[in-house]
Design an enzyme around this catalytic site. Structure first.
Site, PDB file in Angstrom:
ATOM      1  N   GLY A 136       3.024  -5.007  -7.480  1.00 22.19           N
ATOM      2  CA  GLY A 136       3.638  -3.912  -8.246  1.00 22.19           C
ATOM      3  C   GLY A 136       5.066  -4.269  -8.624  1.00 22.19           C
TER       4      GLY A 136
ATOM      5  N   ARG B  85      -2.006  -8.938 -10.322  1.00 21.60           N
ATOM      6  CA  ARG B  85      -2.664  -9.132  -9.026  1.00 21.60           C
ATOM      7  C   ARG B  85      -3.833 -10.065  -9.305  1.00 21.60           C
ATOM      8  NH1 ARG B  85      -1.216  -3.301  -8.296  1.00 21.60           N
ATOM      9  NH2 ARG B  85       0.381  -3.308  -6.707  1.00 21.60           N
TER      10      ARG B  85
ATOM     11  N   ASP C  98       3.914  -7.217   0.439  1.00 16.71           N
ATOM     12  CA  ASP C  98       2.949  -7.722   1.426  1.00 16.71           C
ATOM     13  C   ASP C  98       1.892  -8.672   0.877  1.00 16.71           C
ATOM     14  OD1 ASP C  98       3.476  -6.934   3.906  1.00 16.71           O
ATOM     15  OD2 ASP C  98       2.123  -5.206   3.957  1.00 16.71           O
TER      16      ASP C  98
ATOM     17  N   THR D  11       9.656  -4.381  -3.807  1.00 18.68           N
ATOM     18  CA  THR D  11       8.667  -3.305  -3.915  1.00 18.68           C
ATOM     19  C   THR D  11       9.408  -1.986  -3.743  1.00 18.68           C
ATOM     20  OG1 THR D  11       6.914  -2.100  -2.731  1.00 18.68           O
ATOM     21  CG2 THR D  11       8.046  -3.786  -1.483  1.00 18.68           C
ATOM     22  N   ILE D  12       8.977  -0.959  -4.457  1.00 23.27           N
ATOM     23  CA  ILE D  12       9.684   0.316  -4.306  1.00 23.27           C
ATOM     24  C   ILE D  12       9.375   0.972  -2.968  1.00 23.27           C
ATOM     25  CG2 ILE D  12       9.783   0.740  -6.801  1.00 23.27           C
ATOM     26  CD1 ILE D  12       7.603   2.939  -6.295  1.00 23.27           C
ATOM     27  N   ASP D  13       8.319   0.498  -2.277  1.00 21.29           N
ATOM     28  CA  ASP D  13       7.850   1.206  -1.076  1.00 21.29           C
ATOM     29  C   ASP D  13       8.723   1.019   0.164  1.00 21.29           C
ATOM     30  OD1 ASP D  13       5.782   2.110  -2.600  1.00 21.29           O
ATOM     31  OD2 ASP D  13       4.280   0.761  -1.776  1.00 21.29           O
TER      32      ASP D  13
ATOM     33  N   ASP E  24       8.479  -1.127   2.484  1.00 17.68           N
ATOM     34  CA  ASP E  24       7.611  -1.228   3.662  1.00 17.68           C
ATOM     35  C   ASP E  24       7.489  -2.665   4.182  1.00 17.68           C
ATOM     36  OD1 ASP E  24       6.264  -2.160   1.460  1.00 17.68           O
ATOM     37  OD2 ASP E  24       4.355  -1.211   1.955  1.00 17.68           O
TER      38      ASP E  24
ATOM     39  N   ARG F 143       1.814   3.819  -0.737  1.00 23.17           N
ATOM     40  CA  ARG F 143       0.401   3.751  -0.357  1.00 23.17           C
ATOM     41  C   ARG F 143       0.234   3.811   1.166  1.00 23.17           C
ATOM     42  NH1 ARG F 143      -2.218  -0.622  -3.756  1.00 23.17           N
ATOM     43  NH2 ARG F 143      -0.337  -1.627  -3.011  1.00 23.17           N
TER      44      ARG F 143
ATOM     45  N   ALA G 197      13.614  19.201   0.153  1.00 24.79           N
ATOM     46  CA  ALA G 197      12.237  19.720   0.217  1.00 24.79           C
ATOM     47  C   ALA G 197      12.020  20.567   1.474  1.00 24.79           C
ATOM     48  CB  ALA G 197      11.255  18.551   0.207  1.00 24.79           C
TER      49      ALA G 197
ATOM     50  N   LYS H 158      12.296  32.733   1.488  1.00 26.16           N
ATOM     51  CA  LYS H 158      12.298  31.722   0.417  1.00 26.16           C
ATOM     52  C   LYS H 158      11.310  32.138  -0.671  1.00 26.16           C
ATOM     53  CE  LYS H 158      13.832  27.712   2.967  1.00 26.16           C
ATOM     54  NZ  LYS H 158      13.852  26.264   3.031  1.00 26.16           N
TER      55      LYS H 158
END
Ligand code: F6P
Length: 328
Positions: A15, A76, A107, A130-132, A134, A176, A191, A218
């Site tokens: 990605g 990929r 990964d 990667t934006i994740d 991780d 993911r 949030a 709320k």
């Protein structure tokens, strides 16, 4: 392989992430600085197999630092998952006189690089993109900071309409297998609830929390849901479940999707990418292989690719507490 390093190949895979271009620029310019050649490989491992290469000089990467996506394209490659595919890639690299490979990705990208090295002894160095966020062995991956800011700005906008209509919004964000984007953007955007794969809070807990929010007066709420959340339902099913429990709630779902991967990289990501690009080239010149360069406590570090793949970054429990406390 113990030949002198004269030419490095560079690719982006998996990605895309904002800041990959800044990393490409840094690798190319570090090569130029250390007087070695750099070859850009298009479409990740697929381009490696097909010999889709282009020599890159310092001037090729002008005006690139601020661009989102990856100018080398990403893919990929199923073929690279095969022994035959990797053998073809090795032949192409040898034919082009390339001595080492820098891969920018996550990964899956590192798993491919490690296999390739095991089979052909070809030097490989990874840069986490990667934006994740991780990847074990770095506090931050390239693209994560930009994605967080994109998500927070999107949630801010949704909050405006949520509050105008007294609505409850479920907002799905990427990740993911990891909840870093959800947890940090959720806190940053205020949030009411944050659902991440690392913590299975269960549906009852969600219902209870929304009940509490309502009792405290709320009128609108934001629930950030990581796409990999393990509660067992996707974001639409979750919303439906809550709708069945709170008939008076006006519920909407928003899936932020791939917009999270685009856009001009933040200054943080540009600096990170520049540091890691330079560090990767220096590691190769130092004859290092099978490592990933990262940043830990603001210092550039090296981690074996096998650790980077096998081990996981832990979710910061303090952040979970902060999220709970600040959403009362
Ligand atoms: O880049 C990582 C990631 O954004 C994950 O969070 C997400 O699940 C995945 O990529 C989706 O990627 P694609 O749609 O390109 O397969």
């Amino acid at each position: 392989m113990n030949e002198p390093i004269k030419t490095i190949a560079l690719l982006t895979s998996g990605g895309d992430a904002p800041g990959m271009n800044a990393a490409i620029r840094a690798v190319v310019r570090a090569c130029s600085y250390y007087r070695i050649d750099c070859v850009g490989v298009y479409r990740g491992y697929q381009g490696l197999i097909e010999g889709d290469y282009e020599p890159l000089t310092a001037r090729h990467v002008s005006n690139l630092i601020n661009k989102g996506g990856t100018s080398l394209k990403s893919a990929r490659s199923n073929e690279f998952r095969t022994v035959e595919g990797r053998a073809k890639a090795y032949e192409e690299l040898k034919k082009a006189g390339i001595n080492a490979l820098v891969v920018i990705g996550g990964d899956g990208t590192f798993t491919g690089a490690l296999k390739f090295n095991e089979e052909h002894g070809f030097p490989v160095v990874g840069i986490p993109g990667t934006i994740d966020n991780d990847i074990f062995g770095t506090d931050y991956t390239i693209g994560y900071d930009t994605a967080l800011n994109t998500v927070v700005s999107a949630i801010d906008k949704i909050r405006d309409t949520a509050s105008s209509h007294n609505r409850l919004f479920f907002i799905e964000v990427m990740g993911r297998d990891a909840g870093f984007i959800a947890l940090n953007s959720g806190i940053g955007a205020g949030a009411e609830e944050i659902l991440i794969p690392e913590e299975n809070l269960g549906l009852d807990r969600l219902v209870e929390s929304l009940n509490k929010s309502r009792d405290k007066g709320k009128t609108s709420s934001i629930v950030v849901v990581s796409e990999g959340d393990k509660i067992g339902k996707n974001v639409f099913e979750l919303a439906e479940h809550i709708e069945n429990n709170f008939e008076d709630y006006d519920i909407r779902v928003s899936v932020l999707g791939h917009m999270q991967r685009g856009g001009s990289p933040s200054c943080f990501d540009r600096v990170l990418a520049s540091r890691l690009g330079v560090a990767a080239v220096e590691a190769i010149l130092d004859k290092k292989s099978n490592i990933m360069v990262g940043v830990t406590n603001n210092i550039v570090t090296q981690t074996s690719l096998s650790d980077a793949i096998k081990m996981n970054n832990e979710i910061n429990k303090e952040l979970l507490k902060v999220a709970e406390i600040t959403s009362v």
